[in-house]
Design an enzyme around this catalytic site. Sequence first.
Site, PDB file in Angstrom:
ATOM      1  N   LYS A 297      53.710  26.943  -7.265  1.00  0.00           N
ATOM      2  CA  LYS A 297      53.499  25.490  -7.433  1.00  0.00           C
ATOM      3  C   LYS A 297      52.064  25.183  -7.868  1.00  0.00           C
ATOM      4  CE  LYS A 297      52.471  22.660  -3.794  1.00  0.00           C
ATOM      5  NZ  LYS A 297      51.391  21.676  -3.912  1.00  0.00           N
ATOM      6  N   ASN A 298      51.106  25.717  -7.124  1.00  0.00           N
ATOM      7  CA  ASN A 298      49.724  25.304  -7.381  1.00  0.00           C
ATOM      8  C   ASN A 298      49.153  25.892  -8.667  1.00  0.00           C
ATOM      9  OD1 ASN A 298      49.808  23.626  -5.229  1.00  0.00           O
ATOM     10  ND2 ASN A 298      48.748  25.018  -3.815  1.00  0.00           N
TER      11      ASN A 298
ATOM     12  N   CYS B  42      49.577  15.582   0.163  1.00  0.00           N
ATOM     13  CA  CYS B  42      49.839  15.650   1.600  1.00  0.00           C
ATOM     14  C   CYS B  42      48.638  15.122   2.371  1.00  0.00           C
ATOM     15  CB  CYS B  42      50.108  17.099   2.007  1.00  0.00           C
ATOM     16  SG  CYS B  42      51.728  17.686   1.477  1.00  0.00           S
TER      17      CYS B  42
ATOM     18  N   ARG C 263      40.349  13.715   1.590  1.00  0.00           N
ATOM     19  CA  ARG C 263      40.345  14.645   0.442  1.00  0.00           C
ATOM     20  C   ARG C 263      39.596  14.005  -0.730  1.00  0.00           C
ATOM     21  NH1 ARG C 263      46.352  17.186  -0.190  1.00  0.00           N
ATOM     22  NH2 ARG C 263      45.213  18.812  -1.311  1.00  0.00           N
ATOM     23  N   PRO C 264      38.260  13.927  -0.628  1.00  0.00           N
ATOM     24  CA  PRO C 264      37.497  13.283  -1.700  1.00  0.00           C
ATOM     25  C   PRO C 264      37.482  14.116  -2.984  1.00  0.00           C
ATOM     26  CG  PRO C 264      36.007  14.130   0.011  1.00  0.00           C
ATOM     27  CD  PRO C 264      37.401  14.453   0.452  1.00  0.00           C
TER      28      PRO C 264
ATOM     29  N   ASP D 196      47.224  27.085   3.516  1.00  0.00           N
ATOM     30  CA  ASP D 196      48.618  26.712   3.249  1.00  0.00           C
ATOM     31  C   ASP D 196      49.625  27.595   4.001  1.00  0.00           C
ATOM     32  OD1 ASP D 196      47.710  24.718   1.629  1.00  0.00           O
ATOM     33  OD2 ASP D 196      48.087  25.768  -0.258  1.00  0.00           O
TER      34      ASP D 196
ATOM     35  N   ARG E  69      58.756  19.348  -2.270  1.00  0.00           N
ATOM     36  CA  ARG E  69      57.616  19.298  -3.192  1.00  0.00           C
ATOM     37  C   ARG E  69      57.203  20.706  -3.604  1.00  0.00           C
ATOM     38  NH1 ARG E  69      52.802  15.572  -1.337  1.00  0.00           N
ATOM     39  NH2 ARG E  69      52.164  16.431  -3.317  1.00  0.00           N
TER      40      ARG E  69
HETATM   41  N1  EPU Z   1      36.821  18.674  -1.050  1.00  0.00           N
HETATM   42  C1  EPU Z   1      35.806  17.716  -1.064  1.00  0.00           C
HETATM   43  N2  EPU Z   1      35.399  17.231  -2.280  1.00  0.00           N
HETATM   44  C2  EPU Z   1      35.953  17.640  -3.446  1.00  0.00           C
HETATM   45  C3  EPU Z   1      36.985  18.586  -3.437  1.00  0.00           C
HETATM   46  C4  EPU Z   1      37.403  19.090  -2.216  1.00  0.00           C
HETATM   47  O1  EPU Z   1      35.280  17.348  -0.012  1.00  0.00           O
HETATM   48  O2  EPU Z   1      35.524  17.142  -4.505  1.00  0.00           O
HETATM   49  C5  EPU Z   1      37.234  19.244   0.239  1.00  0.00           C
HETATM   50  C6  EPU Z   1      38.689  18.908   0.582  1.00  0.00           C
HETATM   51  O3  EPU Z   1      38.797  17.669   1.223  1.00  0.00           O
HETATM   52  C7  EPU Z   1      39.075  20.086   1.463  1.00  0.00           C
HETATM   53  C8  EPU Z   1      38.288  21.254   0.867  1.00  0.00           C
HETATM   54  O4  EPU Z   1      37.222  20.659   0.130  1.00  0.00           O
HETATM   55  O5  EPU Z   1      38.643  19.850   2.776  1.00  0.00           O
HETATM   56  C9  EPU Z   1      39.086  22.161  -0.050  1.00  0.00           C
HETATM   57  O6  EPU Z   1      39.707  21.389  -1.071  1.00  0.00           O
HETATM   58  P1  EPU Z   1      40.209  22.024  -2.439  1.00  0.00           P
HETATM   59  O7  EPU Z   1      39.633  21.260  -3.550  1.00  0.00           O
HETATM   60  O8  EPU Z   1      40.010  23.502  -2.414  1.00  0.00           O
HETATM   61  O9  EPU Z   1      41.768  21.761  -2.337  1.00  0.00           O
HETATM   62  P2  EPU Z   1      42.699  20.944  -3.328  1.00  0.00           P
HETATM   63  O10 EPU Z   1      42.388  21.313  -4.731  1.00  0.00           O
HETATM   64  O11 EPU Z   1      42.718  19.532  -2.931  1.00  0.00           O
HETATM   65  C10 EPU Z   1      44.467  22.852  -3.419  1.00  0.00           C
HETATM   66  C11 EPU Z   1      45.946  22.947  -3.212  1.00  0.00           C
HETATM   67  C12 EPU Z   1      46.271  22.770  -1.731  1.00  0.00           C
HETATM   68  C13 EPU Z   1      45.527  23.840  -0.949  1.00  0.00           C
HETATM   69  C14 EPU Z   1      44.030  23.789  -1.240  1.00  0.00           C
HETATM   70  C15 EPU Z   1      43.240  24.899  -0.572  1.00  0.00           C
HETATM   71  C16 EPU Z   1      46.847  22.155  -5.278  1.00  0.00           C
HETATM   72  C17 EPU Z   1      47.550  21.085  -6.035  1.00  0.00           C
HETATM   73  N3  EPU Z   1      46.601  21.928  -3.995  1.00  0.00           N
HETATM   74  O12 EPU Z   1      44.103  21.549  -2.953  1.00  0.00           O
HETATM   75  O13 EPU Z   1      47.661  22.977  -1.623  1.00  0.00           O
HETATM   76  O14 EPU Z   1      45.737  23.638   0.420  1.00  0.00           O
HETATM   77  O15 EPU Z   1      43.809  23.876  -2.669  1.00  0.00           O
HETATM   78  O16 EPU Z   1      43.683  26.139  -0.987  1.00  0.00           O
HETATM   79  O17 EPU Z   1      46.523  23.193  -5.826  1.00  0.00           O
HETATM   80  C18 EPU Z   1      49.776  22.825  -0.634  1.00  0.00           C
HETATM   81  O18 EPU Z   1      50.206  23.484  -1.591  1.00  0.00           O
HETATM   82  O19 EPU Z   1      50.466  22.568   0.386  1.00  0.00           O
HETATM   83  C19 EPU Z   1      48.414  22.330  -0.681  1.00  0.00           C
HETATM   84  C20 EPU Z   1      47.959  21.378   0.138  1.00  0.00           C
END
Ligand code: EPU
Length: 432
Positions: A22-23, A117, A122-123, A305, A399
């Site tokens: 998915k990701n 989710c 999640r900024p 995850d 999802r």
């Molecule tokens: N964060 C910030 N600022 C940013 C970006 C991230 O504070 O600009 C924080 C987030 O709030 C979090 C941490 O940094 O606490 C990590 O966030 P990251 O950007 O790595 O995660 P993401 O891109 O929002 C993706 C996956 C998630 C997975 C995470 C961590 C996708 C679409 N989503 O999220 O997948 O948990 O990486 O590996 O790729 C899932 O599949 O169930 C899922 C939630």
Amino acid sequence: MERFVINGGIPLKGTVSISGAKNAAVALIAATILCDEPCILENVPQISDITKCMKIMKDMGADIQLKDKNTVYFDTRNINTVAVPYKLAQTMRASSYFLGTLLGRFHEAFVPMPGGCDLGDRPIDQHIKAFRALGAEWDIVNGSNHLKADSLVGNQIYFDFVTVGATMNAIFAAVKAKGMTVIENAAKEPHIVDVANFLNSMGADIRGAGTDVIKIRGVEYLKGTTYATIPDQIEAGTYMVAAAATKGDVVISNVIPKHLESITAKLRKCGVNVKENDDSVHVWVDAPIQKTTIKTMVHPGFPTDMQPQFTTLLTVAEGTSIVTEDIFSNRFRYVTELRKMGADISVDGNGKVAVVQGIKSLKGAAVSAPDLRAGAALVIAGLAAEGTTVVDHIYYIERGYENIDLKLRELGADIHRVNIPEPELEGVQLSV
Ligand code: EPU
């Protein structure tokens, strides 16, 4: 509302084939916007997040055709707007990838604040930091992010912490920028490597994906390609844990065992047998599950995850386990649901650390999925429990898991999708 009804206590047995990740797929689909010719993606999972991504792009003018169940043709040359439709985009985190890909192609993007989710705050500050470093201006207009650049010029981007989403977006914005971009403290997840490989197969010049420094030399043109999505590491891990929790014997096929190493290592620590083959892993149990400690980390550490699924396994381990969630601030919401099944878990006041006291067996109950992975965890709990479990809000699970009920039935599970109106649920026999 659709629910899963699970009669638990049956050890899973057989072989399950893992779908595309998915990701990775959500990012690959957004990346087709950067391609100057049509391209084809294979091994695309049929899950609702993917359907939403494709609907968003169709609404923006892209020609998208399903060639077969998991093969999709994309021609994004006719995209006629830089504004992503609000309604669908705000329900998923991956909609943030349209910021990078639209900016990379059109030098402008309007994208609602991404949803996804509810795992805590999640900024997207690091995404914006990357876009600004490449020369874009950012503003909020009517609740949407607006990015605009006269031109994009390569630069050095240093992330304050490791983030998957911002690393993806930095790659997207840099791939056609003028000159060289260096991303430091980059995420190393397998889906980052997959996206870099996809773009390189179109003629991009991206080096170092999979390490913490990624170098991108901008190119002007990206040609069409055919590319297969990597297998889903988290779906595979979920079935590995389901096999362990039901004391089963399952071969998980179509996987890259290297991507599963942190999960494999923890399962072995718990006394679960895991044999790695070239493109499959065999998981079976012949001794009681043992306690362990888990701390979620960025790749190659233990993935956040997989935290809810693994914590569910530890509810029936011998001894006391400690689980520390280090990526998201609110990822233990499912604990309340597991307690309804008899689990003995306490979470500290900051919502970071769970103490899991193993019990002999979980008991069936009516529970509600609070998010995608927590939903999968509750399905595992239901499969392992004595009696009947009803899991609602299963649209969260859909999802990210292709045909989860069908795949589990093929492993011998008694799981059925039912549409039970609210009052009738009261009559369901929930425990043995
Ligand atoms: N964060 C910030 N600022 C940013 C970006 C991230 O504070 O600009 C924080 C987030 O709030 C979090 C941490 O940094 O606490 C990590 O966030 P990251 O950007 O790595 O995660 P993401 O891109 O929002 C993706 C996956 C998630 C997975 C995470 C961590 C996708 C679409 N989503 O999220 O997948 O948990 O990486 O590996 O790729 C899932 O599949 O169930 C899922 C939630």
